[in-house]
Design a protein around this motif. Structure first.
Motif: not given
Ligand SMILES: Nc1ncnc2c1ncn2[C@@H]1O[C@H](COP(=O)(O)OP(=O)(O)O)[C@@H](O)[C@H]1O
Ligand SMILES: [Mg+2]
Lengths: 239, 321
Positions: A87, A89, B45, B48-50, B52, B66, B70, B73-74, B78, B80, B102
């Motif tokens: 998660t 980048p 999830r 946060t793009c973990f 779909p 989706f 990227m 995520r930037a 997050y 968890p 990052h």
């Protein structure tokens, strides 16, 4: 590139700080040392060559290399750190390649430990240094390929031991029994099998020849398994 | 800042998230409340793009989770639910690693580490191996990590789970402070937690949003039927009959308590003034009169219980528009 390097550095740190790292290095050096002793490579009147070490090492590496690579991806699944990592980048490709490079560098460091034997041999006799270096290059290429396979099996499970078995068993089948399989088959299957016969490729390097065919074979299998590992990591997101 | 449209997620045949929609504006601090298994982690999830989504769409900071993962995520920090960390690393090493991925350059990275370490009170453990830290410290290291790249959106999944009461209070204060600079989505299964930290609450149960609004708005929805409690001295029958006649009273219950009659009045309206006047008129001495304000806790329990045995959609208005 920076992401790949960061992941590689972090993985190397974990490899060197885990007991597995030390056990693997100690085990490998112990076994190669025993090979040197039992084959009496340093015996008086023997040709000054490390040939026997190079001949036996691939068998040992079918066990050792999957042990180096087993934790790379599976440990991220088990500890859940895959969640913070994927998660951030970072692409799946950077992730897999970073892990792979770490395992490969670890392998190269471990392999360089055996250079001690070469140095010793140079003091006792007059070994063919060129041929030895070609053989080392062959073992390095073997690592390039085996490590990629090990990283791939590590991507399949969250259990390191399962990853080790999944990596070790096919490699052992290929390396340990290759000669007897080739002897039992004929025709097209035999030709096909010869193409993927790891020992045949390696033998060229052991005889001091750097063969393009060999380089292509090991590099191509590495790319294939790294590609598969990326696909597996991608697909886990879909579950 | 966060837009969710008809989002669903199936695990095989199990529907974990069932067509939810909500939106969160920049600078808001929103609580995502629901019992265990409601679908909070699953939703988070996806955001946060973990993972779909199965159907539907979501965007964070203007980027689709989706197709522009990227970019999302930037922008997202997050934490968890399980706070995964590399046990064998030291706190500083870990934060350096996270800073690198990052994209923070060396000086910016060291400055960021300094900033988050102070903010999350981990300066005293910065050189300790993570594996040796207590749960509370680990939680704070995870939080520090999520703040490292100064994200516009903070998504925290059950950030106080497993902490002791002092740590919980400190973490809540910290989250409230963070809400001044970040848009925050915080999940929890504990109501007082979101009530104490969040300006708005989204309640989710069995994969559906069953209610949403500010704590005050949610509270108003339940005051429809509230309870008044009073104690008088006098004939129990007379008191009960007298109160029953008041406008809006649906039920009166009486009990005796050391010579006093204690009544519980269920009503739609606040009839405390009428009760007071009645007691004067009848000459019943009165020693207590109060309105038992329904708590959000009751509401939460009611909604969750209600949703379990009736059609979820009819329980609350949710975020439908
Ligand atoms: N990876 C998974 N595979 C199968 N089912 C899952 C998975 N993750 C969550 N679930 C199920 O989805 C539902 C919602 O879970 P979750 O989103 O974790 O809820 P919450 O975070 O609100 O407690 C639960 O019934 C849970 O068992
Ligand atoms: Mg959860």
């Amino acid at each position: 590139m920076r992401n790949t390097t960061a992941i590689m550095q972090r993985e190397l740190l974990s490899l060197f700080f885990s007991p597995i790292g030390y056990i693997v290095i100690a085990g490998f050096l112990l076994i190669t040392g025993v090979i040197v002793l039992v084959t009496e490579s340093f015996g008086p009147g023997k040709p000054a060559t490390l040939r026997s070490v190079f001949d036996f090492t691939p068998y040992v590496l079918t066990i050792i290399i999957p042990a180096i690579s087993m934790r790379t991806i599976s440990e991220e699944y088990r500890s859940g750190t895959i969640e913070t990592l994927t998660t951030a980048p970072v692409s799946d490709m950077q992730f897999v390649v970073g892990k792979y490079l770490a395992a490969l560098i670890f392998y190269a460091i471990m392999l360089s430990g055996t250079l001690v034997y070469l140095v010793l041999m140079m003091r006792f006799g007059n070994p063919d240094v060129g041929a030895s270096l070609a053989a080392y290059f062959g073992l390095l290429l073997l690592g390039v390929s085996f490590t990629a396979f090990g990283v791939f099996t590590s991507s399949l499970t969250h259990n390191q031991i399962v990853a080790w078995m999944l990596g070790m068993v096919p490699l052992m089948l290929f390396v340990w029994f290759a000669a007897s399989i080739v002897g039992k088959i004929e025709g097209v299957p035999r030709q096909l099998f010869q193409q993927v016969n790891i020992l045949r490729h390696l033998d060229q390097f052991n005889r001091g020849l750097v063969s393009t065919e060999g380089v292509v074979f090991f590099a191509a299998t590495a790319v294939l398994f790294l590609f598969l590992a990326v696909k597996v990591v991608e697909s886990r997101r879909w579950r | 800042m966060i837009e969710v449209r008809n989002l669903s997620k199936y695990y095989g045949n199990l529907c974990a998230v069932n067509g939810i929609s909500f939106s969160i504006k920049e600078g808001e601090i929103v609580g995502f409340l629901g019992p265990n298994g409601a679908g909070k982690t699953t939703t988070i999830r996806i955001l946060t793009c973990f993972q779909p989504a199965t159907t539907g769409s979501a965007s964070v900071a203007g980027h689709d989770v989706f197709t522009e993962s990227m970019a999302v995520r930037a922008q997202v920090g997050y934490l968890p639910e399980s706070v995964p960390l590399y046990q064998e690393m030291r706190v500083r090493e870990y934060l350096r690693f996270r800073g690198k991925i990052h994209g923070l350059e060396r000086t910016a990275r060291e400055r960021a580490i300094q900033r988050v370490a102070e903010r999350c009170w981990i300066t005293d453990v910065i050189n300790r191996p993570i594996g040796q830290l207590s749960k509370g410290y680990r939680q704070r290291v995870g939080l520090a990590d999520s703040l490292l790249h100064n994200p516009r959106v903070l998504i925290l999944d059950e950030p106080t789970i497993g902490l002791d009461p002092t740590q919980i209070r400190a973490t809540r204060t910290l989250i409230r402070e963070l809400a001044q600079d970040h848009t925050v989505l915080l999940s929890s299964h504990i109501l007082p937690e979101v009530e104490a930290t969040c300006k708005r609450i989204i309640i989710i149960n069995q994969g559906r949003i069953v209610a949403s609004g500010t704590p005050t708005e949610l509270r108003q929805r339940i005051t429809g039927d509230s309870e008044l409690i009073a104690e008088f001295k006098g004939s129990t029958e007379e008191i009960a009959a007298g109160l029953q006649k008041l406008d809006g009273v649906s039920r009166v219950e009486t009990t005796m308590r050391d010579g006093w009659t204690r009544v519980t009045v269920t009503t739609q309206k606040d009839v405390r003034e009428e009760i007071y006047k009645l007691s004067i008129e009848k000459g019943w001495p009165m020693r207590e009169l109060r309105r038992d304000v329904a708590t959000l806790e009751d509401f939460f329990v009611k909604i969750v219980a209600g949703a379990r045995d009736m059609d979820t959609a009819s329980v609350g208005a949710g975020d439908k528009r």
